[in-house]
Every structure is written in structure tokens, then in C-alpha cells.
Design an enzyme around this catalytic site. Structure first.
Site, PDB file in Angstrom:
ATOM      1  N   SER A  37      31.219  20.845  38.382  1.00 10.88           N
ATOM      2  CA  SER A  37      31.166  19.733  37.551  1.00 10.88           C
ATOM      3  C   SER A  37      31.459  18.521  38.633  1.00 10.88           C
ATOM      4  O   SER A  37      32.268  18.544  39.346  1.00 10.88           O
ATOM      5  CB  SER A  37      32.112  19.675  36.416  1.00 10.88           C
ATOM      6  OG  SER A  37      32.006  18.212  35.836  1.00 10.88           O
ATOM      7  N   TYR A  78      26.692  14.400  37.197  1.00 11.03           N
ATOM      8  CA  TYR A  78      26.580  13.440  36.215  1.00 11.03           C
ATOM      9  C   TYR A  78      25.924  12.098  36.852  1.00 11.03           C
ATOM     10  O   TYR A  78      26.640  11.692  37.756  1.00 11.03           O
ATOM     11  CB  TYR A  78      27.969  13.067  35.553  1.00 11.03           C
ATOM     12  CG  TYR A  78      28.331  13.927  34.577  1.00 11.03           C
ATOM     13  CD1 TYR A  78      27.450  14.165  33.618  1.00 11.03           C
ATOM     14  CD2 TYR A  78      29.689  14.345  34.336  1.00 11.03           C
ATOM     15  CE1 TYR A  78      27.910  15.199  32.244  1.00 11.03           C
ATOM     16  CE2 TYR A  78      30.284  15.236  33.450  1.00 11.03           C
ATOM     17  CZ  TYR A  78      28.969  15.440  32.445  1.00 11.03           C
ATOM     18  OH  TYR A  78      29.373  16.227  31.415  1.00 11.03           O
ATOM     19  N   THR A 106      22.709  16.794  34.495  1.00 13.09           N
ATOM     20  CA  THR A 106      22.868  17.050  33.087  1.00 13.09           C
ATOM     21  C   THR A 106      22.458  15.624  32.361  1.00 13.09           C
ATOM     22  O   THR A 106      22.801  14.509  32.676  1.00 13.09           O
ATOM     23  CB  THR A 106      24.346  17.080  32.781  1.00 13.09           C
ATOM     24  OG1 THR A 106      24.963  18.351  33.231  1.00 13.09           O
ATOM     25  CG2 THR A 106      24.883  17.109  31.154  1.00 13.09           C
ATOM     26  N   LYS A 152      19.747  19.821  32.659  1.00 11.62           N
ATOM     27  CA  LYS A 152      20.414  20.626  31.543  1.00 11.62           C
ATOM     28  C   LYS A 152      20.590  19.704  30.255  1.00 11.62           C
ATOM     29  O   LYS A 152      21.004  18.811  30.329  1.00 11.62           O
ATOM     30  CB  LYS A 152      21.859  20.883  31.936  1.00 11.62           C
ATOM     31  CG  LYS A 152      23.072  21.483  31.385  1.00 11.62           C
ATOM     32  CD  LYS A 152      24.183  21.807  31.856  1.00 11.62           C
ATOM     33  CE  LYS A 152      25.353  22.281  31.185  1.00 11.62           C
ATOM     34  NZ  LYS A 152      26.154  21.181  30.262  1.00 11.62           N
ATOM     35  N   HIS A 181      25.161  21.331  25.072  1.00  9.14           N
ATOM     36  CA  HIS A 181      26.530  20.986  25.756  1.00  9.14           C
ATOM     37  C   HIS A 181      27.565  21.623  24.868  1.00  9.14           C
ATOM     38  O   HIS A 181      28.606  21.115  24.532  1.00  9.14           O
ATOM     39  CB  HIS A 181      26.762  19.503  25.458  1.00  9.14           C
ATOM     40  CG  HIS A 181      27.582  18.825  26.834  1.00  9.14           C
ATOM     41  ND1 HIS A 181      26.817  18.388  27.806  1.00  9.14           N
ATOM     42  CD2 HIS A 181      28.788  18.794  26.943  1.00  9.14           C
ATOM     43  CE1 HIS A 181      27.580  18.053  28.684  1.00  9.14           C
ATOM     44  NE2 HIS A 181      28.966  18.097  28.112  1.00  9.14           N
TER      45      HIS A 181
END
Ligand code: FMN
Length: 364
Positions: free
Chosen positions: A108, A132, A158, A237, A261
Site C-alpha cells: 500500500s 493512492y 485504487t 482496483k 474495498h
């Protein structure tokens, strides 16, 4: 010493006993009234496997090919941020367990350790980077370059977090993991990000991240920009609508992760398993489709693959393993899931996960 759990429910219970309410509720919870969180499980229960018999399944394989890479199983570890709230070794422990099993770990953006530190513990083992988006897109581009340099094999953008989901549990607990400083490593090690700070310290980093991490303006234009930054496969995603799946293919995206999510963003959203069949039809085999949200057992994986997913991601279960027993816990969660998948495959009457199709399912 207590023996390690077998089921994801047992792992969750053990984690609940160890973690304070703030982190535990943050991990286990969903958004709003948690209806999508619940739907992610009931969706699996509405499909049943109708197994075939007498098919000589002594010679079986769980392996798949994804982006020209051979993988031993169709399982990946979902990007979960701030793993330091579950265990002090955080992503480093997860990375070691994933590497030992050849299971790709999706790291992440808001990890507790930097993407470079995590890569260092993994040798040549497969890893992807989850991005992100940053309102300052040069920061996004910089992170993509770092991921490429550190041997990450794909970029997962994402797209369902343009705002933070409405998390009642966190409001009640007054809990915000980002403000506890567990998700800063990739930012404070980024030269472009740091060049934007008046002074480089934790507080100014958190302020700048909060300014950047929510991006309601995200659009397909940004996908064009990202496509120009890298030759790595790009996956989106958080796609749930078949029209978005078609647009993704048109914009040169290489793969999709059908996901809500884990029920943590839009409450009331469709379960990812229910979203899958229309997306399979819309994409028509042009790009691989992965699925997450609610995968807990070997049978769940069989159902997702039979409905057209090429691979699945697991989320919370491995994080509970991490909380309870660090690297060993994550390894055990992966081991048991793989064994369960193998038994389920054999008892379904199939030799290979890539042969699974809707013919062995019935809708209840
Ligand atoms: N998804 C991301 O794309 N990036 C993240 O940083 C991220 N952090 C998460 C943190 C927690 C505690 C949890 C539970 C999920 C997070 N997710 C994140 C979502 C997961 O990648 C995944 O979609 C979800 O957990 C799958 O559902 P499952 O937990 O039911 O398996």
C-alpha cells in the site's frame, strides 16, 4: 502456548482479544450501516458448488499465469495500509511470509515501512505497488518511478477512495491511524513530496497527505497521465460497473480488481461477487480480472474463479494473522487457505483452477 487458529473467524476472535478497540474496529469494520460488508459474505452463500465425481483428480494444479508471470496459486495479498497498527513488524513480516509462499504482496501507498524497505526483504519474490492518487500528480509519478526501481511488477491504482468512507466505528473510537503516524513512510521518503513541505517533519507530512490523498476530481484523464508514466501493467482496483470496465480497457488498463474495498467505502454498494459476472461479460477476456472483498475459504475462491475471476485477493484474514502471530500468523493464514483450496478443487471434481467454470455452480 495456544495453537494457531484454522478459520478466519478464529483468527478474528484472537485478534480482537489482542488489539485495542481503535485498531481492531478500524480493521474489522465497514462503512455506514455495514450493509455492503455483510453483502460481501451473503453473496458467496447464494452460490453453491455442484461437484462432479469420478474424474480422476489425482494430478492437480493451483497455478495460473498473470501478466506473463507464473504463480503457484491464484491468491494475492490485498494492499492493506498501516500494518504497523496490527504488529510492530508490519509489512516487513507480511512480506517475508508472502515471499516464502510465492504469493504476490500488494504494498500500500500508506504502508508503515517504505516500499524500498519492504522490497529489500523480498528478494526476487513477486510484489506489486498500490497507488493512492495524489492531487499533486508529480508525487504519484515519483512513487511509480520508485516502485519500478524497487522491482515491483505492477501498479494497482485504487479508484474507490476519492473520499474516505463514512466509518462510524472510527468516529465512536475517535481513531485515525494516519494521524498516529503509521502510514507516512512512502511519503517522507519521497523527494518530490518532501520538496513540497515547508519543513520535513511528521506533522507537516500528515497535513500535506491529508491535502493530497482525497481526490474527488479523479477522472479518466488521470489514467491517461498514469499510462504515460510506466510500462508496468496498470490495474484499477475498485471497479464495480461493467461500463467502467469497458472504459478501462479503452484507456489501456491491463487488469481490473473487482472490489468494494471490503465494504469500507460506499455502503449500499453491490457485493463484489455479484458485480463480477456483468464485468466478465463486458470485458470479454481482453484483460485479467481479479476479485476481493469477502474471500474467506477455499470454496469462496472456487466460486469466484468459476464465475470468471482469474485470481483473488485476501484482505482482513492475513492482517488478523499478522496481529496474532506476526510473520508466522500470515504464513499460517496463507497455508491453510491454499490447502483448503486444493481440497475444494479436488472435491469439486476439477484438476486445475483455470478449468473452473459456471457449469459447477448453481444460484440459490
Ligand atoms: N485498499 C487499498 O487499496 N489500499 C489500502 O491502503 C488499503 N488499506 C486497508 C486497510 C484495512 C485495515 C483494510 C481491512 C482494508 C484496506 N484496503 C486497502 C482494502 C483491501 O485492499 C481489500 O480491498 C479488502 O480488505 C478486501 O476485503 P476483505 O478484507 O473482505 O478480504
Amino acid at each position: 502456548t495456544q495453537s494457531l487458529p484454522i478459520s478466519s473467524e478464529d483468527w478474528e476472535q484472537r485478534a480482537r482479544a489482542i488489539l485495542p478497540d481503535g485498531p481492531f474496529d478500524y480493521i474489522c469494520g465497514g462503512s455506514g450501516a455495514e450493509e455492503t460488508l455483510a453483502a460481501n459474505r451473503t453473496a458467496f452463500q447464494r452460490w453453491a458448488i455442484v461437484p462432479r465425481m469420478l474424474r480422476d483428480v489425482s494430478d492437480r494444479t493451483l497455478s495460473i499465469t498473470l501478466f506473463d508471470q507464473h504463480l503457484d496459486t491464484p491468491i494475492l495479498l490485498a494492499p492493506i495500509g498501516m500494518q504497523g497498527i496490527a504488529h510492530p513488524e508490519g509489512e516487513l513480516a507480511t512480506a517475508r511470509a508472502a515471499a516464502a509462499h510465492g504469493v504476490p504482496f500488494i504494498v500500500s501507498t500508506v504502508s508503515t515501512y517504505s516500499l524500498e524497505q519492504i522490497a529489500e526483504t523480498m528478494g526476487d519474490a513477486p510484489r506489486w505497488f498500490q497507488l493512492y492518487w495524489s492531487n499533486d500528480r508529480e508525487v504519484s509519478a515519483s512513487m511509480v518511478r520508485r516502485a519500478e526501481a524497487a522491482g515491483y511488477g505492477a501498479i494497482v491504482l485504487t479508484v474507490d477512495t476519492i473520499m474516505l468512507g463514512w466509518k462510524r466505528r472510527d468516529f465512536r473510537n475517535g481513531y485515525s491511524p494516519l494521524k498516529e503516524g503509521k502510514g507516512l513512510a512512502n511519503y517522507i521518503n519521497d523527494p518530490v513530496f518532501c520538496s513540497r513541505l515547508p519543513v520535513v517533519n511528521e506533522e507537516s507530512a500528515v497535513q500535506e497527505i491529508l491535502r493530497n490523498i482525497y481526490h474527488p476530481a479523479l477522472s479518466w484523464e488521470d489514467i491517461r497521465f498514469l499510462r504515460q508514466q510506466t510500462r508496468l501493467p496498470i490495474l484499477l482496483k475498485g471497479i464495480l460497473h461493467p461500463e467502467d470496465a469497458k472504459l478501462a480497457v479503452e484507456h489501456g488498463v491491463d487488469g481490473l480488481i473487482v472490489s468494494n474495498h471490503g465494504g469500507r467505502q460506499l455502503d449500499g454498494a453491490i457485493s463484489s461477487l455479484d458485480a463480477l459476472p456483468p464485468i466478465v461479460e463486458a470485458v470479454g477476456g481482453r484483460i485479467p480480472l481479479l476479485l476481493d472483498s469477502g474471500i474467506r475459504t477455499g470454496a469462496d475462491i472456487i466460486k469466484a474463479l468459476a464465475l470468471g475471476a482469474n485470481a483473488v485477493l485476501i484482505g482482513r484474514p492475513f492482517l488478523y494473522g499478522l496481529a496474532v502471530a506476526g510473520e508466522k500468523g500470515v504464513a499460517r493464514v496463507i497455508d491453510t487457505l491454499i490447502s483448503e483450496l486444493d481440497v475444494s478443487l479436488a472435491l469439486s471434481g476439477s484438476k486445475s483452477v483455470s478449468d473452473l467454470n459456471r457449469g459447477i455452480l448453481t444460484r440459490l
